[in-house]
Design a protein around this motif. Structure first.
Motif: not given
Length: 677
Positions: A47-48, A304, A67, A64, A17, A107-110, A298
């Motif tokens: 992944s993020a 989120s 995503a 966001h 990430a 992919p995940r938004l952090l 992660l």
């Protein structure tokens, strides 16, 4: 040695990430949109990705939203491919197919931000929980409210106060010494590690200047000396290396110099971009523990933006719940609006509306608007609800609108609909000379920690792009002026630049001019800075500064949030539009003159409807200064339309628009209205 021999991610089983990507919401610094980072991360197999702009979370909602859209599209594609047998059952948790399976990557938004303190210390903060997000928002608010618009004045003690429930990724000091580190930096490090044990880490990131090997060694030694974990980041400021020229141009605009004179401020190369897992493995091959730690953190970052729950003010009053209070006020207004008694149709409509409002739990929203309008009326400030709120008998009875919706044909569901699952949007116009009284009343009633105006993101458009990019590229003011004079020609007929330039005496084959035009097209749509919305208020039951950071506006006495209308719509946040209308000021002054000279008291609701003299005036196109029908196009159309009733004016205003005009609807309508067709 093959590439697979140095990969610390066997078969890409561990996640990679990016923990601090700088977007173009770090204005005139970042070279890519937040959405572009998400798209690129999906393509590369990350992944993020954390969007970490400097002292800001302004661009996070856009990332966001993108995503979420990618996740939806991937889920639909996987289901389709599974249905036709292209893929097997879902992969085990934690396993990612690393080749063509990137087409299924989501992919995940952090959520994150890069905090820059007055003492010179910098850190990337990543909230672990909803509490951590609240702390982050209050930290940014503290710094923003202590500075003028666009600034942020944060001290180390502020970080100590609001650093909880977050991962704190410290950036190594610029003057890093391999043995001891920067002396002024170390006391802060010790205090942080004592205060947030386990959540403080050192960020290992390259500068791509040929000194990274020495820099990495010094940071690793510092981490070992103080027993701090290392995490890795490629520190991108653009999603793709192709944005290097544009990034340098933005830097030149920010610094007020020509691109030629950037010197050390220019990008050394195009390497400061988003990296794939394979590229990251090679970049940090001497520090596999940093890569593994990046994958491990992660699991701690569970927050989120989907976890944000917007809580509208409950609007409780004297022990009366919102539903009972709204019903009481609506029926009191019914008696006020219909002194001779409401018709059965109106009674049926108001009951239907109240039931639907109660079903969707929107009573507090209507009560807030009622209270604001009631304050304005108590001060003698003329106001009027606009738009689809005019379809509501409840709004009419609450005093928000002044024309009974029973005379029209629109239905309440155009305003509030269970099927659309959209919150209501009530826009209220106030006298433009006195709207500030209403705005300050809202701040006083709810407190600045619970109320703030929306932002408006000012994007690059044609003239600004030509002016600022042209100066950065060293074009003369005469050339910039000539390009600006052809604004609509360039941006309405792309591809004909050579012909347009020849017409104004410019050499389209000049390399610098060609580069400038390419950069102008590229920068169009980039955010330039934040401004304030014309009147969209966000009001919360709890602390607004725990939902989104608050900052000072350029206008004294105003505070705003950093998200715009599209962002709050994406998160399901309600706003109340407190707008200004000059015509209401004119009407108020006209009422005062009528009262003084004729002794007649008028309100918007009691004005005589369908006055023939008014329509005679409009038929003569004597409408200069009359709201909605004062433009040249409207004045040209009025004598042909010859309006004789309110519905004619509705058509008049609606048909003189780009859509109906370009669709050739105007002349056929006139012919059919006149009985010629």
């Amino acid at each position: 040695m093959s590439r697979s021999d140095v990969l610390p991610f066997p078969h890409c089983r561990l996640a990679w990430a990016e923990l601090q990507a700088c977007s173009n919401f770090t204005f005139l610094t970042g070279g890519s949109h937040p959405e572009e980072y998400i798209d690129r991360a999906a393509l590369l197999g990350l992944s993020a990705v954390a969007i970490a702009d400097v002292n800001s979370v302004a661009g996070i909602v856009r990332a966001h939203t993108r995503a979420r859209e990618i996740a939806r599209q991937v889920a639909e594609r996987q289901e389709f491919d599974r249905t036709i047998g292209l893929i097997g059952p879902p992969a085990p948790p934690g396993f990612r197919r690393s080749a063509s399976a990137h087409i299924y990557n989501t992919p995940r938004l952090l959520p994150a931000t890069k905090i820059v303190l007055g003492e010179g210390l910098s850190a990337t903060l990543l909230p672990k929980t909803r509490v951590g997000w609240s702390q982050l928002c209050r930290l940014i608010s503290r710094g923003r409210l202590q500075a003028d618009k666009g600034g942020c004045d944060l001290k180390f003690d502020d970080l100590l106060e609001f650093g909880g429930d977050q991962l704190i990724l410290l950036h190594a000091p610029p003057a890093l010494e391999v043995q001891l580190g920067a002396p002024s930096w170390l006391p802060h490090l010790r205090r942080l590690t004592r205060r947030f044990a386990g959540d403080v880490m050192l960020l290992l990131y390259p500068c791509y200047d040929g000194q990274d090997e020495v820099r990495f060694s010094g940071i690793a030694a510092l981490a070992q000396r103080y027993s701090l974990p290392l995490v890795a980041s490629a520190a991108p400021i653009m999603h793709h290396g192709a944005r290097r020229r544009l990034t340098d141009t933005l830097t030149a605009i920010r610094l007020g110099v020509r691109v030629d004179a950037l010197g050390r401020s220019a990008q050394v190369n195009a390497e400061q971009r988003l990296r794939s897992p394979e590229e990251a493995a090679i970049l940090f091959q001497a520090y596999p523990e940093a890569l593994h730690k990046t994958a491990e953190v992660l699991e701690q970052l569970t927050f989120s933006l989907d976890a944000l729950r917007y809580e509208y003010p409950s609007e409780l009053s004297a022990g009366e719940n919102p539903s009972d209070r709204l019903r009481r006020l609506a029926y009191e207004g019914l008696a006020w609006r219909y002194p001779s008694g409401a018709t059965a149709r109106v009674k049926k409509i108001i009951e239907h509306e109240l039931q639907l409002i109660a079903k969707l739990n929107y009573e507090p929203y209507f009560l807030t608007v009622h209270d604001i309008v009631a304050f304005a009326r108590s001060r003698g400030i003329l106001c009027q609800g606009r738009g689809s709120a005019a379809n509501s008998v409840v709004c009419y009875c609450l005093g928000v609108t002044s024309v009974s919706p029973e005379i029209g044909t629109m239905v309440f569901e155009r305003f509030v609909s269970e099927a659309r699952n959209e919150p209501p949007d009530i826009d209220v116009d106030f006298e433009h000379e006195r709207r500030e009284e209403v705005i300050q009343h809202i701040y006083e009633r709810y407190g600045r920690h619970r109320a703030g105006l929306c932002a408006t993101v000012v994007h690059y458009r044609g003239k600004r792009a030509i002016r600022e990019v042209g100066r950065a590229m060293g074009l003369s003011e005469d050339t910039i002026g000539a390009l600006s004079s052809q604004l609509w020609g360039f941006f309405s007929t792309k591809g004909l630049e050579a012909e347009r330039m020849a017409e104004i005496g410019l050499d389209s084959s000049d390399p610098r001019l060609q580069q400038t035009m390419a950069l102008i097209y590229e920068v169009i749509g980039f955010p330039r800075h934040l401004s304030q919305h014309v009147g969209g208020f966000i009001i919360t039951d709890g602390r607004l500064d725990e939902l989104v950071p608050i900052e000072n506006a350029s206008m004294e006495g105003r505070t705003v949030i950093c998200w715009d209308k599209d962002d709050i719509d994406s998160l399901g946040i309600l706003k109340v539009d407190i707008l200004a209308l000059g015509m209401l000021t004119c009407i108020r002054k006209a009422f005062d003159l009528i009262s003084a000279h004729y002794g007649v008291e008028y309100t918007l609701a009691s004005l005589p409807p369908e006055d023939p003299a008014v329509y005679d005036m409009l038929c003569r196109a004597d409408s200069l200064g009359v709201f909605q029908v004062e433009s040249r196009a409207q004045m040209n159309f009025l004598p042909r339309m010859r309006p004789r009733c309110f519905y004619d004016l509705v058509i008049e205003v609606a048909i003189i628009r780009p859509g109906p005009i370009q669709g050739d609807m105007v002349h056929p309508y006139i012919r059919r209205r006149n009985g010629e067709e």
